[in-house]
Each structure stands twice: as structure tokens, then as C-alpha cells.
Scaffold this motif. Structure first.
Motif, PDB file in Angstrom:
ATOM      1  N   GLY A 192      -3.494  -0.323  -5.535  1.00 14.60           N
ATOM      2  CA  GLY A 192      -2.475  -1.084  -4.845  1.00 14.60           C
ATOM      3  C   GLY A 192      -3.065  -1.664  -3.468  1.00 14.60           C
ATOM      4  O   GLY A 192      -2.624  -2.637  -3.039  1.00 14.60           O
ATOM      5  N   PHE A 193      -3.866  -0.528  -3.187  1.00 14.66           N
ATOM      6  CA  PHE A 193      -4.457  -1.212  -1.872  1.00 14.66           C
ATOM      7  C   PHE A 193      -5.249  -2.572  -1.709  1.00 14.66           C
ATOM      8  O   PHE A 193      -5.165  -3.742  -1.091  1.00 14.66           O
ATOM      9  N   VAL A 194      -6.050  -2.686  -2.788  1.00 12.60           N
ATOM     10  CA  VAL A 194      -6.933  -3.655  -3.197  1.00 12.60           C
ATOM     11  C   VAL A 194      -5.999  -5.019  -3.412  1.00 12.60           C
ATOM     12  O   VAL A 194      -5.873  -5.863  -3.010  1.00 12.60           O
ATOM     13  N   THR A 244       0.888  -1.375  -0.189  1.00 14.10           N
ATOM     14  CA  THR A 244      -0.100   0.184   0.016  1.00 14.10           C
ATOM     15  C   THR A 244       0.847   1.262   0.061  1.00 14.10           C
ATOM     16  O   THR A 244       0.557   2.613  -0.750  1.00 14.10           O
ATOM     17  N   GLU A 245       1.721   1.271   0.604  1.00 16.11           N
ATOM     18  CA  GLU A 245       2.774   2.233   0.495  1.00 16.11           C
ATOM     19  C   GLU A 245       3.326   2.710  -0.593  1.00 16.11           C
ATOM     20  O   GLU A 245       3.545   3.827  -0.969  1.00 16.11           O
ATOM     21  N   ASP A 246       3.909   1.623  -1.186  1.00 12.61           N
ATOM     22  CA  ASP A 246       4.495   1.811  -2.698  1.00 12.61           C
ATOM     23  C   ASP A 246       3.090   2.579  -3.545  1.00 12.61           C
ATOM     24  O   ASP A 246       3.596   3.322  -4.368  1.00 12.61           O
ATOM     25  N   ALA A 247       2.133   2.085  -3.263  1.00 10.52           N
ATOM     26  CA  ALA A 247       0.862   2.429  -4.306  1.00 10.52           C
ATOM     27  C   ALA A 247       0.558   4.071  -3.706  1.00 10.52           C
ATOM     28  O   ALA A 247       0.425   4.982  -4.725  1.00 10.52           O
ATOM     29  N   ILE A 248       0.707   4.488  -2.587  1.00  8.60           N
ATOM     30  CA  ILE A 248       0.459   5.779  -1.999  1.00  8.60           C
ATOM     31  C   ILE A 248       1.807   6.669  -2.687  1.00  8.60           C
ATOM     32  O   ILE A 248       1.613   7.621  -3.079  1.00  8.60           O
ATOM     33  N   HIS A 249       3.090   6.232  -2.484  1.00  5.15           N
ATOM     34  CA  HIS A 249       3.937   6.866  -2.777  1.00  5.15           C
ATOM     35  C   HIS A 249       4.153   7.183  -4.416  1.00  5.15           C
ATOM     36  O   HIS A 249       4.869   8.072  -4.592  1.00  5.15           O
ATOM     37  N   ILE A 287      -8.121  12.354  -2.061  1.00  6.50           N
ATOM     38  CA  ILE A 287      -7.264  12.526  -3.382  1.00  6.50           C
ATOM     39  C   ILE A 287      -6.505  11.298  -3.173  1.00  6.50           C
ATOM     40  O   ILE A 287      -5.996  10.469  -4.111  1.00  6.50           O
ATOM     41  N   VAL A 288      -5.350  11.195  -2.433  1.00  5.25           N
ATOM     42  CA  VAL A 288      -4.168  10.254  -2.284  1.00  5.25           C
ATOM     43  C   VAL A 288      -4.912   8.716  -2.388  1.00  5.25           C
ATOM     44  O   VAL A 288      -4.506   7.984  -3.067  1.00  5.25           O
ATOM     45  N   PHE A 289      -5.397   8.583  -1.116  1.00  5.60           N
ATOM     46  CA  PHE A 289      -5.996   7.370  -1.062  1.00  5.60           C
ATOM     47  C   PHE A 289      -6.763   6.706  -2.234  1.00  5.60           C
ATOM     48  O   PHE A 289      -6.552   5.794  -2.827  1.00  5.60           O
ATOM     49  N   THR A 300      -9.570 -15.859  -5.398  1.00  2.00           N
ATOM     50  CA  THR A 300      -9.276 -14.647  -4.699  1.00  2.00           C
ATOM     51  C   THR A 300      -8.594 -13.715  -5.810  1.00  2.00           C
ATOM     52  O   THR A 300      -8.756 -12.469  -5.904  1.00  2.00           O
ATOM     53  N   ASN A 301      -7.607 -14.278  -6.448  1.00  3.60           N
ATOM     54  CA  ASN A 301      -6.848 -13.510  -7.426  1.00  3.60           C
ATOM     55  C   ASN A 301      -7.708 -12.866  -8.538  1.00  3.60           C
ATOM     56  O   ASN A 301      -7.515 -11.586  -8.853  1.00  3.60           O
ATOM     57  N   LEU A 302      -8.599 -13.863  -9.132  1.00  3.80           N
ATOM     58  CA  LEU A 302      -9.395 -13.419 -10.186  1.00  3.80           C
ATOM     59  C   LEU A 302     -10.424 -12.153  -9.427  1.00  3.80           C
ATOM     60  O   LEU A 302     -10.513 -11.228 -10.397  1.00  3.80           O
ATOM     61  N   ILE A 303     -10.913 -12.544  -8.431  1.00  2.20           N
ATOM     62  CA  ILE A 303     -11.921 -11.443  -7.854  1.00  2.20           C
ATOM     63  C   ILE A 303     -11.014 -10.039  -7.737  1.00  2.20           C
ATOM     64  O   ILE A 303     -11.478  -8.815  -7.920  1.00  2.20           O
ATOM     65  N   ALA A 304      -9.997 -10.327  -7.184  1.00  5.11           N
ATOM     66  CA  ALA A 304      -8.962  -9.062  -7.235  1.00  5.11           C
ATOM     67  C   ALA A 304      -8.717  -8.185  -8.375  1.00  5.11           C
ATOM     68  O   ALA A 304      -9.037  -7.079  -8.542  1.00  5.11           O
ATOM     69  N   GLN A 305      -8.380  -8.967  -9.471  1.00  7.70           N
ATOM     70  CA  GLN A 305      -8.423  -8.318 -10.673  1.00  7.70           C
ATOM     71  C   GLN A 305      -9.551  -7.736 -11.288  1.00  7.70           C
ATOM     72  O   GLN A 305      -9.532  -6.661 -12.023  1.00  7.70           O
ATOM     73  N   PHE A 306     -10.714  -8.313 -10.948  1.00  8.59           N
ATOM     74  CA  PHE A 306     -11.802  -7.783 -11.519  1.00  8.59           C
ATOM     75  C   PHE A 306     -12.255  -6.350 -10.854  1.00  8.59           C
ATOM     76  O   PHE A 306     -12.263  -5.334 -11.186  1.00  8.59           O
ATOM     77  N   VAL A 307     -12.037  -6.359  -9.522  1.00  2.85           N
ATOM     78  CA  VAL A 307     -12.075  -5.255  -8.610  1.00  2.85           C
ATOM     79  C   VAL A 307     -11.248  -4.023  -9.187  1.00  2.85           C
ATOM     80  O   VAL A 307     -11.586  -2.852  -9.225  1.00  2.85           O
ATOM     81  N   VAL A 308     -10.005  -4.548  -9.255  1.00  2.17           N
ATOM     82  CA  VAL A 308      -9.026  -3.397  -9.472  1.00  2.17           C
ATOM     83  C   VAL A 308      -9.362  -2.712 -11.016  1.00  2.17           C
ATOM     84  O   VAL A 308      -9.540  -1.495 -11.157  1.00  2.17           O
TER      85      VAL A 308
END
Ligand SMILES: Nc1ncnc2c1ncn2[C@@H]1O[C@H](COP(=O)(O)OP(=O)(O)O)[C@@H](O)[C@H]1O
Ligand SMILES: [Mg+2]
Lengths: 340, 252
Positions: A249-251, A212-217, A241-243, A325-333
Motif C-alpha cells: 500500500g505504501f508503494v 498508506t494509513e489505509d494499508a497500515i489500518h 511487523i506492521v510496516f 510508473t504504474n507498470l513499475i509499481a505493479q511489478f514492485v508490489v
């Protein structure tokens, strides 16, 4: 224009006619001129100085590397399916997926997978419930609020946390966390899901925090400037804005954490015990899918027996859960990206 | 200090570590006036501009001395909340930087955070978009992403966003440097209109642009102000030799 056509015709009639004197052109004054091309071989060759050999072999080598991972995947799925077919010729698919009792080593044996699934879900969801908020807050603190000196300390602590062997976490759960919990909840069992959730949660905090920090960064600084330029306060900029800009990345970090929690074996076996039970009581002992596989693998269950085959079936279920889990994640993202 | 001046600096210096980027600058800026800051790149124009609404606070290792007086108060006084300063002194950046939100939300977001009701927010968004000469182009697609706009439209959206909060001063740091000539002309027209309401301080590396849009021009060199005069004056009869050399393209 006419000139170009003439040339094209000559070239195509001859096939490859480089250096052929018939390939002539006429300049604007109508004077014929012969193009003098140097003699250069353009044919493919293995030992040309331009390294054709290296290029080709490298290509085949890289392809072989890539292929090996595909073959491994197929191999694993093949073995799983082979053992599964043996298993399902004895146990019905219906009983397996709907049965609420899992006693593979007793007689008569019961092969209802739901207790193992519920155990796995309890650990996965429980530990994420602990790790996701803490990991997110650490990530926000690290990237937006942390003084520079403290940042180094905090990051090293997280790395250290990520480097602790999982068996140590399991041991700590048993010898430290559970006794502490017992002071608050006297009814808690020696082996219990709660202490497993706590230590697995602590285990995955570094994953969630760092991804998550990478994503925020990576949220560009000019977006923050825009917010500050509008007289917004830091928490407003972070939350609005940032989040949102870093949410994919957080997901992803949650999914990574979930996958790790689902796959976690050692700590869970030590902390939560080996009692497959269809329950959602965190004070009780449970068994996860991975813990069951360990239990059978370490015992002296002979190959080819139904108990032996059952671990392949459970392994396959685990594989499907992680994949899901991975497929759901891809879908959400993708959905989130679409919305922005 | 002139009575009309809305914001002024007094012996303002800014240093990054050991490097002094702005040195002893005392200037006054008036309402309903466009001031252009010109000078070769690296002479401290951006640093000076960011010092006017404390945007330098976010950079590491910055030291500011001297005063920036806004409404009779030194904004570097320890009693001052820099966030409140920035609400009254808006900023438009070099590169258009809309938020990854809808066109409407880009303007509405900050307004809403100031506690306005949603119908007031809507009204302010419309007024701001009209003020930034963008309303006609976006009124039918307020819900679509701001990233679908062209660069020039994005920059006007950023201006609208700043205007919607009702600031008194708008700082612009090379607002046209990322834009094509047509988009640039639109922003220049817009600046001429905004002058009726705001004090505008604009950094530009384009001297023709300074001449076209500004009432007053300040020439910076190596962090110091060499000359600050009415624009017509500075371009026709510069007082300083250095200014004349710069304007005739002999350096920079
Ligand atoms: N964040 C920073 N850290 C250190 N030095 C900086 C920083 N920003 C600008 N500078 C230096 O300060 C001087 C003035 O820069 P700047 O104000 O950006 O000039 P301009 O906008 O006129 O091109 C330059 O020498 C530049 O290198
Ligand atoms: Mg600059």
C-alpha cells in the motif's frame, strides 16, 4: 445402475422429452411408474416474469459503458499518433529524444525534449522526496500513535489540504514560499524548481498519508497482539511487523503521488516558470512537460503547425511516463508479495 | 499467599465501561502446573487471562482494579513497565497468528530484539522449535513462509515463539479452538511437556480437554470464580452446585 442407464437412453433418444410418458422408470420391485411432470415452459423468452429482459438489457448497457472507456483510450492514442506522425516527418526522432535544447517558438526551432523531461523529473522526484517521508510518518502517527480526539482534527486537516485548488498552491509558491527561500538562498530565481517541489510535495502529502494509513489500518490487529504478547515495544512492532505488512500500500501511495506530481500543471507553471533548461539546479527556473503544453495551448499557435503538433508528442511522452510508473509499481508490489 | 505461587491475583476486577467482566478474583498459580480456566462463553475467562500480562491495556475503556502479583510485585503498579512484564509472561492466542515472515524469523525476531547475537539467536530458535515439537517438521524449510504451515503447526510455531524468550508463565487462550482433533492432541501433548518448565494457564471451552491436561481447574461464571480446585477433585466431586450443573451440561 441399470435403471439409470435405461432412463438416460430414453432421455437422449428423445432429445428433450420432459413430460413425455415414454420416460418411465422401474422401481426396485419391478413395477413401472410414470413420472408426472407439470407442464412448465423452459424456453428462453424476452418477457418472462423472471425478468429476462431486464437482465439482458442491463448486460448490454454495462458492456456499452465498459466499451466506451476502451474506445476513448483508443481515440486519444489515435489522435496523438496522427499528430505525432506529422511532427516526426519534420523533426527526426533522434533529435527529439536526444536534443538538449527546446525552443519550439523561436526560429530556428529546436525540438530536443530532454529539458522538459528533466524539468518534469525534478518536480516529480523533488516533491516526492518531501512528501513521501512526511506522508509516511503522518500515516504511522495516525494509525498507531494518535490520540482519538486529535485524529479527527488531523484527518480533516489532510482532507482540507487535498481540497485546496492547485492554482492556489502555485500562487502561494510564488508569493510566499519563494520569498522565504530567497532569505536563505539569495541566488534563487523568482521562478524556481525548489518552491514548485515544495508546494507539489505539500499537495501530495494527503494522498500518500491516506493511502498508506489505509494499508497500515488493514494490517490485522492479531499481528500487533502477537508482537505485544512477545514483549515488543510499539516502535518495534510498527517497524518490523506492521510496516512490512503494509508495504505494498505504501508503494502504491508513492506511485499515486508520483503520477500526480508528473501530471501537475498549474502550480508548477506558476512556481517554476517557463524556461526549458537541461539542468538539475533547483534554484533555477525550469519548464515541465505539462507547463509547456499549457503555454502552447493558451497561445495563438495555429493548428497544423509544427509547434502545435509538438504538444501532442509531449503529451504522448507524458502518457508513456505515467504508464511506465504504474507498470513499475505493479511489478514492485508483486515482487514484495512474492517475498512475503 | 502460597510460597510456591509464581503469579497470583488479589481482588482483581476488570470492567469495560460500565460492564464488569471480571469481579473480585483472587487466585494463585504455581510453577510447573497447568491450570485450566473453564466456564460458559462471555464469563470473563479471556479478560482475566489478558489481565495477567496487561494485554488489556490496548483495549479502549478498560478499568482494572485489584492486584496481579508477579515476583512479589504488583504489575499494575505505576512503576512497572508492562513491556517487561509481557517478556516474562508469554501469550498464545486463540487463532494462530504467525507473522508474515519465514518460519525461522517468526521465532528469531523477538529474540534478536532482546540483543542476542545471531549465533545465540539460532540456538534459541532451534531449542524453542524442538521444545514445541515442531523442529522435525520444519528443520528443512526454515526459510519458507510461516503461512505454508498447517493451522496446528502454526499454533506450535506461536508456542515456540513465546518459549524462545524464556518466559516463566505462558498464557493460552483457547489454543486449540481453531484446530482439528489431531492437531489438538499434539498441542495437548505439548502442554504436558511444557509443564516441566513453565507455569501454564490455559482457557478452554472443552471440559474433556481441561480434565485431560490440567492439574487444577478454575470455574468462572459471570466474571466470578465459583470454584478453584484440583482437576480430579472438581470433575469428580465438585463442591458447588453451580459447578456440578455446568459440568453435567445443564447450562452453558
Ligand atoms: N473489548 C471489549 N469491549 C467491551 N466488552 C468486552 C470486550 N471484550 C469482552 N467484553 C465483554 O466482557 C465479557 C467477558 O468477555 P470474555 O472475557 O471475552 O469472555 P470469555 O473469554 O469467557 O468468553 C463479555 O460479556 C464480553 O461481551
Ligand atoms: Mg474468550
Amino acid at each position: 445402475m441399470g435403471l439409470t442407464k435405461l432412463n438416460l437412453k430414453a432421455a437422449s433418444a428423445e432429445g428433450s422429452s420432459i413430460g413425455d410418458p415414454s420416460l418411465t422408470s422401474v422401481d426396485s420391485h419391478g413395477v413401472a411408474a410414470v413420472h408426472a411432470y407439470p407442464q412448465v415452459s423452459l424456453a428462453r423468452s424476452w418477457n418472462s416474469p423472471s425478468g429476462n429482459f431486464v437482465e439482458q438489457s442491463l448486460q448490454y448497457f454495462l458492456f456499452a459503458c465498459a466499451l466506451s472507456s476502451v474506445l476513448t483510450t483508443f481515440g486519444i492514442v489515435f489522435i496523438l499518433l496522427k499528430e505525432m506522425s506529422g511532427f516526426f516527418s519534420v523533426v527526426s526522432v533522434w533529435e527529439f529524444f536526444t536534443g538538449t535544447q527546446w525552443f519550439p517558438l523561436l526560429s530556428p526551432a529546436r525540438f530536443g525534449v530532454l529539458p522538459l523531461v528533466s524539468g518534469t523529473l525534478m518536480i516529480a522526484l523533488g516533491s516526492c522526496l518531501i512528501a513521501v517521508p512526511i506522508g509516511l510518518l503522518i500515516a504511522i502517527f495516525l494509525s498507531e500513535y494518535c490520540p482519538r480526539g486529535f485524529r479527527v482534527i488531523l484527518k480533516s486537516a489532510l482532507e482540507l489540504l487535498a481540497g485546496i485548488p492547485t492554482v492556489v498552491y502555485g500562487y502561494l509558491a510564488l508569493t510566499f514560499v519563494t520569498p522565504q527561500l530567497a532569505k536563505i538562498f539569495p541566488q534563487i530565481e523568482v521562478f524556481n524548481a525548489l518552491s514548485a517541489c515544495i508546494v507539489v510535495g505539500i499537495m501530495i502529502i494527503p494522498t500518500i498519508a491516506s493511502v498508506t494509513e489505509d494499508a497500515i489500518h488493514s494490517v490485522p490487529g492479531y499481528l500487533r497482539d502477537a508482537g505485544y504478547g512477545l514483549g515488543m515495544r510499539r516502535y518495534q512492532i510498527v517497524s518490523s511487523i506492521v510496516f512490512p505488512a503494509a508495504i505494498s500500500g505504501f508503494v502504491a501511495s508513492i506511485i499515486l503521488g508520483l503520477s500526480r506530481a508528473i501530471g501537475e500543471t498549474m502550480a508548477v507553471t506558476l512556481a517554476a516558470g517557463a524556461s526549458p533548461k537541461l539542468t538539475f539546479n533547483f534554484f533555477e527556473s525550469i519548464q515541465t512537460m505539462t507547463a509547456f503544453i499549457v503555454q502552447v495551448s493558451q497561445g495563438d499557435t495555429p493548428a497544423g503547425t509544427i509547434e502545435y503538433q509538438s504538444i501532442f508528442v509531449v503529451g504522448f511522452c507524458l502518457f508513456i511516463m505515467t504508464l511506465g510508473t504504474n507498470l513499475i509499481a505493479q511489478f514492485v508490489v508483486r515482487r514484495i508479495h512474492h517475498r512475503i | 499467599m502460597g510460597l510456591k505461587s509464581i503469579i497470583s491475583t488479589s481482588h482483581l476486577s476488570v470492567a469495560y465501561g460500565d460492564k464488569v467482566a471480571v469481579e473480585d478474583v483472587s487466585l494463585e498459580f504455581e510453577s510447573r502446573e497447568v491450570s485450566a480456566l473453564i466456564g460458559p462463553s462471555g464469563c470473563g475467562k479471556s479478560t482475566f487471562l489478558r489481565a495477567l500480562n496487561r494485554m488489556n491495556d490496548f483495549l479502549d475503556d478498560v478499568r482494572t482494579s485489584g492486584q496481579v502479583i508477579f515476583h512479589g510485585q504488583n504489575i499494575y503498579d505505576s512503576k512497572i513497565d508492562p513491556v517487561l512484564v509481557r517478556r516474562r509472561i508469554g501469550m498464545v492466542f486463540q487463532k494462530p497468528n504467525p507473522f508474515p515472515k519465514s518460519i525461522y524469523e517468526n521465532v528469531a525476531w523477538a529474540v534478536r530484539k532482546f540483543g542476542f547475537k545471531e549465533n545465540e539467536v539460532r540456538e534459541r530458535v532451534e531449542v524453542a522449535l524442538k521444545g514445541a515439537a515442531l523442529w522435525a517438521e520444519v528443520k528443512d524449510r526454515l526459510k519458507s513462509s510461516a503461512f505454508e504451515l498447517s493451522g496446528g503447526q502454526q499454533q506450535r510455531l506461536c508456542i515456540a515463539r513465546a518459549m524462545a524468550l524464556g518466559p516463566e508463565v505462558i498464557l493460552m487462550d483457547e489454543p486449540c479452538s481453531a484446530l482439528d482433533p489431531i492437531a489438538t492432541a499434539k498441542i495437548e501433548d505439548l502442554i504436558a511437556e511444557l509443564k516441566e518448565q513453565f507455569c501454564i494457564i490455559v482457557v478452554t471451552h472443552n471440559m474433556q480437554q481441561a480434565e485431560r491436561i490440567s492439574d487444577r481447574t478454575v470455574f468462572f461464571l459471570n466474571g466470578k470464580v465459583i470454584e478453584s480446585e484440583a482437576t480430579s477433585h472438581i470433575f469428580n466431586r465438585p463442591r458447588e452446585e453451580l459447578t456440578k450443573n455446568y459440568l453435567t451440561g445443564r447450562f452453558g
